[in-house]
Design a protein around this motif. Structure first.
Motif, short mmCIF file in Angstrom:
data_model
loop_
_atom_site.label_atom_id
_atom_site.label_comp_id
_atom_site.label_asym_id
_atom_site.label_seq_id
_atom_site.Cartn_x
_atom_site.Cartn_y
_atom_site.Cartn_z
N ASN A 195 -11.62 16.78 72.68
CA ASN A 195 -12.95 16.23 73.00
C ASN A 195 -14.03 16.73 72.05
OD1 ASN A 195 -11.88 14.89 75.33
ND2 ASN A 195 -12.00 16.84 76.46
N ASN A 196 -13.63 16.98 70.80
CA ASN A 196 -14.60 17.45 69.80
C ASN A 196 -15.39 18.67 70.30
OD1 ASN A 196 -14.03 15.47 67.83
ND2 ASN A 196 -15.26 13.96 68.98
N ALA A 197 -14.66 19.62 70.91
CA ALA A 197 -15.31 20.77 71.54
C ALA A 197 -16.06 21.62 70.52
CB ALA A 197 -14.27 21.62 72.27
N ASP A 198 -15.48 21.84 69.32
CA ASP A 198 -16.15 22.67 68.33
C ASP A 198 -17.46 22.03 67.87
OD1 ASP A 198 -14.08 24.43 68.54
OD2 ASP A 198 -13.08 23.84 66.68
N VAL A 199 -17.40 20.70 67.66
CA VAL A 199 -18.60 19.97 67.23
C VAL A 199 -19.67 20.02 68.32
CG1 VAL A 199 -19.52 17.72 66.53
CG2 VAL A 199 -17.25 18.46 65.74
N ARG A 200 -19.21 19.87 69.57
CA ARG A 200 -20.17 19.90 70.68
C ARG A 200 -20.87 21.26 70.75
NH1 ARG A 200 -23.34 20.38 74.21
NH2 ARG A 200 -23.19 19.80 76.42
N LEU A 201 -20.11 22.33 70.62
CA LEU A 201 -20.71 23.65 70.69
C LEU A 201 -21.61 23.91 69.49
CD1 LEU A 201 -20.98 26.45 71.98
CD2 LEU A 201 -18.87 27.13 70.85
#
Length: 810
Positions: free
Chosen positions: A485-491
């Motif tokens: 879920n694109n977690a790194d980008v979201r953070l």
């Protein structure tokens, strides 16, 4: 040391033996006196005087005509000696004395102080004729297989003056009175005494031809009363017994001085430290009785006339023993043994003549070592002290024991802090701990909390940004990608938004793995606008700042530094010469480099770095031995509610506004926020609960005081909160290593034990008071000066040294 008092009285033809010991125990019996003993004694004395006639240190009356051809007096003397000693032993071994002999022999197996291998029997004989017998030759313990040496000291019936046993510090002083030398030669006497000149100060006084006798007597009195005092009095020459005046000393040809005439000066000498007197002269029984009665503690005399050569040989052997720091009784026995074994053919019966008179309340006099080398030897631990000190030093270096003692000490500090009212009631905790606990994980429907869901972290960052948080630490190692879920980008987007809108400082976890430092991925947070810090927490210690610039600073130090810089920025303290570093998405330079450069430029008064924060050389060296000497500790004596305030992550996300309004942390701009695991089982880098620690007992104490209902342990986030508080407030408690204080206590205890040997004051209450005072002082210094002085092991060491001396004084 076990001792007995034995009084022997002859009334008509009955001898009464009274033995007393311990705490009032006593035993008495009667024994018929053997008149044959008197006959054998006179026979022995006749042969003795004839063998040594004209060669004695006394004026011997004519003992009768000597037959011609010359008689073999040596053979007669040896035979008479054997008969006398045999009959005397037979009489003393009578059945009536079995119980007395048994009790004395039993004392040899109940000696409590292993440093003394003797049992003392203090013998009093009345009348004087009974004292003339060689009581020292009595073999008391042979039939009972005694394990210790039984030695006999004489003591007079009358002892009216108090004895003084204070030993002089430093060099011993000996007064040698050389009396009338008519028919004698004192060369060997002087030579023997002068052999002690390295350890004692010796002054000689004596008659010289042409000198006035009155002046000589005045000089003798004056020297005896010298205000500097004496330790030993020596007399060589002619002497004799007298009935009422205590004996006489021949100090010049045809001139004598009576003991009663110099009694006042002898009392002064005793009061000024005179311990021991030796009269290397004839017929000294009345002299010894008189001097002990005057208060002198010990006197060695010759009971019979003594051959000049025997007197010289005796003194040489006696002085040899004294020079070897044997006590006077040991030295006297060694000299007698020399005559008995090695010189029995030349000087028969000589070993039976010397006697030591001693006050029962004193220890045998011993020449005290003098000089640096000898003084140092006194400070060496004895066998008992060596064993005890070795055990305590081992405990001081054994890590589990030290950890336990440290925990108990910090608990005591917490109790003391609360009892003395040194707990602040107004200070607000500087840290807000946002805990991702088990409830937060369940509410967020996170099925795999390791690694932590980056989207969940992003939600927390967004919420803190909305609350205007300025310093945020994330106690999670974000060194691997999380693509779901694109977690790194979201953070990353949430972090950049907070930096752009609020210039928020973000500090991320870093940890060394396999020799390489791992930190937050650049895709999540670039080093140009974020900081990374080492999250390793030594066991309840503050991790000091490293020496190398390439090594990351600690996580908690970066949090405290970021808070200082942010507060400085808000206060408009930036100068033209020094630009405050701050997070900036447009800059390319590493933010940590900017921070270090700024810290190196500002004055020490700014408080960014203090000496206690740095890694000390001795601390680094102690790491090699699995110790952390002088490394600051986490001060759990401060209540947790003064260090941090906690909030579950789920509550921050759902009810943050209402919740924070009801708490003391209303303005996150003034606080440091740490997002950290809140105690769930998998928390930690290795996913084995490494972030969950046993609860420190001091923290448990505060939780009980605050009636906290939480039963959980202690998390790494809470440790970081304590460490951040300490860096922020400069509250760095330095523990002094136990081994240092143990060795200091050993030196102090040894010094005091040596002093207690010399002085008889009762020190129990004083030393107990000092120990308690040291304990209270160390408790207060912990709070006031941030120094932890160990108490248990050093105090134990100190008492191990002084307690035996205190017991002996009783």
């Amino acid at each position: 040391m076990t001792s007995f008092l034995l009084k022997v009285r002859l009334i008509e033809k009955i001898c009464t033996f009274e033995l007393s010991w311990g705490r009032g125990q006593q035993l008495s019996t009667q024994l018929t006196y053997s008149e044959h003993l008197t006959k054998l004694y006179k026979q022995w004395q006749w042969n003795y005087l004839n063998f040594y006639n004209n060669l004695t240190r006394g004026r011997v009356e004519d003992s009768g005509s000597i037959s011609t051809p010359p008689t073999d007096w040596r053979t007669k003397l040896v035979q008479a000696e054997a008969q006398l000693v045999s009959e005397f032993q037979y009489w003393l071994n009578s059945a009536e004395l079995v119980e007395i002999r048994k009790v004395i022999a039993s004392g040899t197996v109940t000696v409590t102080n292993n440093s003394f291998h003797v049992v003392d029997v203090f013998l009093t004989c009345e009348p004087l004729e009974l004292a003339r017998f060689p009581w020292e030759a009595w073999q008391i313990g042979t039939e009972f297989a005694a394990t210790k040496t039984i030695r006999i000291s004489r003591t007079p019936a009358n002892m009216r003056m108090e004895t003084v046993s204070t030993l002089r510090r430093g060099r011993m002083r000996i007064l040698a009175i050389m009396g009338d030398d008519t028919g004698l030669n004192f060369y060997q006497d002087r030579k023997a005494l002068e052999s002690l000149s390295k350890v004692a100060e010796i002054e000689f006084i004596g008659w010289q031809p042409g000198h006035n006798i009155t002046d000589l007597k005045a000089k003798v009195r004056g020297m005896l009363a010298d205000t500097r005092g004496w330790d030993v009095l020596f007399f060589a020459g002619h002497s004799n017994e007298t009935a009422l005046t205590g004996g006489e000393l021949a100090i010049a040809p045809n001139e004598s001085i009576l003991i009663s005439e110099i009694a006042p000066q002898l009392k002064l000498a005793k009061d000024r430290g005179l311990q021991f007197a030796i009269f290397n002269s004839c017929n000294g029984l009345s002299i010894a009785n008189a001097l002990i009665d005057l208060g002198l503690s010990q006197v060695a005399v010759m009971r019979e006339p003594i051959h000049n050569c025997v007197a010289q040989e005796f003194l040489v052997r006696f002085v040899q023993g004294i020079a070897e720091y044997k006590d006077v009784h040991e030295a006297l026995e060694l000299a007698c043994q020399h005559f008995k074994v090695e010189k029995n053919l030349t000087y028969p019966s000589a070993y039976l003549i010397p006697s030591l008179f001693r006050h029962p309340e004193t220890k045998p006099f011993r020449l005290q070592p003098f000089g640096l080398r000898q003084q140092l030897k006194q400070w060496l631990p004895n066998r008992r002290e060596t064993v005890a000190l070795s055990v305590i030093l081992f405990l001081s270096l054994y890590t589990p024991v030290q950890d336990w003692l440290m925990e108990q000490r910090v608990l005591m500090q917490a109790v003391y802090r609360q009892f003395t009212g040194q707990v602040s009631t107004t200070a607000s905790p500087p840290v807000l701990l946002v805990q991702i606990d088990e409830s937060s994980i369940k509410k967020a429907r996170i099925s795999q909390p390791v690694p932590i869901n980056r989207n969940y972290l992003a939600q927390l960052v967004d919420k803190l940004n909305s609350l205007d948080a300025k310093v945020v630490g994330i106690d999670y190692l974000l060194d691997r990608h999380q693509d779901a879920n694109n977690a790194d980008v979201r953070l990353n987007n949430s972090l950049q938004k907070a930096v752009k809108q609020n210039q928020t400082w973000f500090i991320f976890a870093a940890r060394k793995k396999h020799g390489k430092w791992n930190s937050v991925l650049p895709e999540i947070a670039k080093p140009s606008w974020s900081l990374s810090g080492d999250i390793w927490v030594p066991f309840w210690n503050v991790k000091p700042l490293p020496w190398l610039d390439t090594t990351p600073l600690t996580f908690s130090y970066n949090l405290a530094t970021a808070h200082r810089l942010q507060q400085q920025q808000q206060s408009n303290l930036e100068t033209e010469s020094l630009v405050l570093p701050q997070p900036n998405l447009q800059r390319e330079q590493d933010l940590q480099t900017q921070v270090k450069a700024y810290i190196n430029k500002v004055s020490p008064e700014e408080g960014y770095i203090t000496e206690r924060m740095r890694l000390q050389i001795i601390t680094a060296l102690s790491y090699k031995f699995n110790h952390s000497w002088l490394q600051p500790i986490l001060d759990f004596s401060i209540p947790p509610n003064q260090i941090y305030e906690t909030i579950p992550a789920w509550q921050l996300l759902e009810d943050s506004d209402a919740f924070l309004q009801s708490r003391s942390l209303k303005n996150l701009q003034q606080s440091i926020v740490i997002i950290a695991p809140g105690g769930y089982d998998e928390a930690g880098i290795g996913a084995n609960g490494e972030d969950n620690f046993p609860l420190p007992i001091a923290v448990a104490y505060w939780r009980n005081q605050q009636q906290a209902q939480e039963k959980r342990g202690f998390t790494g986030g809470e440790a970081h909160a304590y460490m951040t508080h300490h860096f922020l407030t400069h509250r760095l408690v330095i523990p002094i290593p136990d081994i240092w204080m143990i060795l200091t206590a050993a030196l102090m205890g040894k010094g005091l034990s040596l002093m207690l040997i010399q002085y008889k004051q009762r020190w129990v209450l004083v030393i107990t008071g000092v120990t308690i005072f040291y304990g209270l002082l160390s408790l207060q210094l912990y709070i006031s000066a941030a120094l932890l002085l160990p108490w248990v092991l050093p105090s134990t060491t100190f008492w191990i040294y002084v307690l035996p001396q205190l017991k002996s004084k009783k």
